[in-house]
Scaffold this motif. Sequence first.
Motif, short mmCIF file in Angstrom:
data_model
loop_
_atom_site.label_atom_id
_atom_site.label_comp_id
_atom_site.label_asym_id
_atom_site.label_seq_id
_atom_site.Cartn_x
_atom_site.Cartn_y
_atom_site.Cartn_z
N PRO A 121 1.04 7.62 -3.63
CA PRO A 121 1.99 8.63 -4.13
C PRO A 121 2.54 9.52 -3.01
N VAL A 122 3.85 9.68 -3.00
CA VAL A 122 4.52 10.57 -2.07
C VAL A 122 5.50 11.41 -2.87
N ASN A 123 5.35 12.71 -2.77
CA ASN A 123 6.25 13.66 -3.43
C ASN A 123 6.16 14.97 -2.66
N ILE A 124 7.02 15.10 -1.65
CA ILE A 124 6.94 16.29 -0.81
C ILE A 124 8.31 16.95 -0.66
N GLN A 153 0.83 -1.20 0.00
CA GLN A 153 0.00 0.00 0.00
C GLN A 153 0.86 1.26 0.00
N ALA A 154 1.94 1.26 0.79
CA ALA A 154 2.82 2.43 0.84
C ALA A 154 3.50 2.66 -0.50
N ILE A 213 0.81 6.60 4.21
CA ILE A 213 -0.33 5.96 4.86
C ILE A 213 -0.60 6.61 6.21
N ARG A 214 0.40 6.65 7.08
CA ARG A 214 0.26 7.19 8.43
C ARG A 214 1.24 8.31 8.72
N ALA A 255 10.80 -4.85 7.32
CA ALA A 255 11.32 -3.51 7.56
C ALA A 255 10.25 -2.48 7.21
N LEU A 256 10.38 -1.29 7.81
CA LEU A 256 9.51 -0.19 7.43
C LEU A 256 9.75 0.16 5.96
N LYS A 257 8.72 0.60 5.28
CA LYS A 257 8.88 1.04 3.89
C LYS A 257 9.75 2.29 3.89
#
Length: 154
Positions: free
Chosen positions: A43-46, A38-39, A70-71, A135-137
């Motif tokens: 989309p992540v772009n910051i 899911q992660a 996600i969180r 592991a964490l994403k």
Amino acid sequence: MPYLKYPVFFVLLAICLIGFSCKKSTPQNVQNNATIVQATNTPVNIQVYLSAHPNLNVVGGIDTISNVGIRGIIIYHASSGFYSYERACTYDGTTSKTAKIFSYNTFSAKCKLCNSVFTLADGTGNPTQTPATYALKQYATAFDASSNIIHITN
């Protein structure tokens, strides 16, 4: 020579039994955890301005960004640069668990619900305390020193 039919039958039977008894194995390193999937698909772009996050100005500094991924995202400032991780725990493959920073001295994150502990300082996000085994994403992180901006993407 009717007895020649039986050896052929037994050879075919043996081949079928061997063929159907083999199991297809899945490699152990395959990331099939639902939280990681899911992660990866979120989309992540910051851009993170260091001026807005003073904890990140020093090596060993940790901070979180809400409402991204996600969180949220955990950012760690290592001597070699910055690392960023998804804040959702990977223990049971759901997004109901949240890894949270519990200590600035050990450079790790702890899930408040399952008590899994993840390392942040080495850039892996690996669990150091179970029950989590994934592991964490980790997100791609780049630092622009001329503008003091951290770019985080997946």
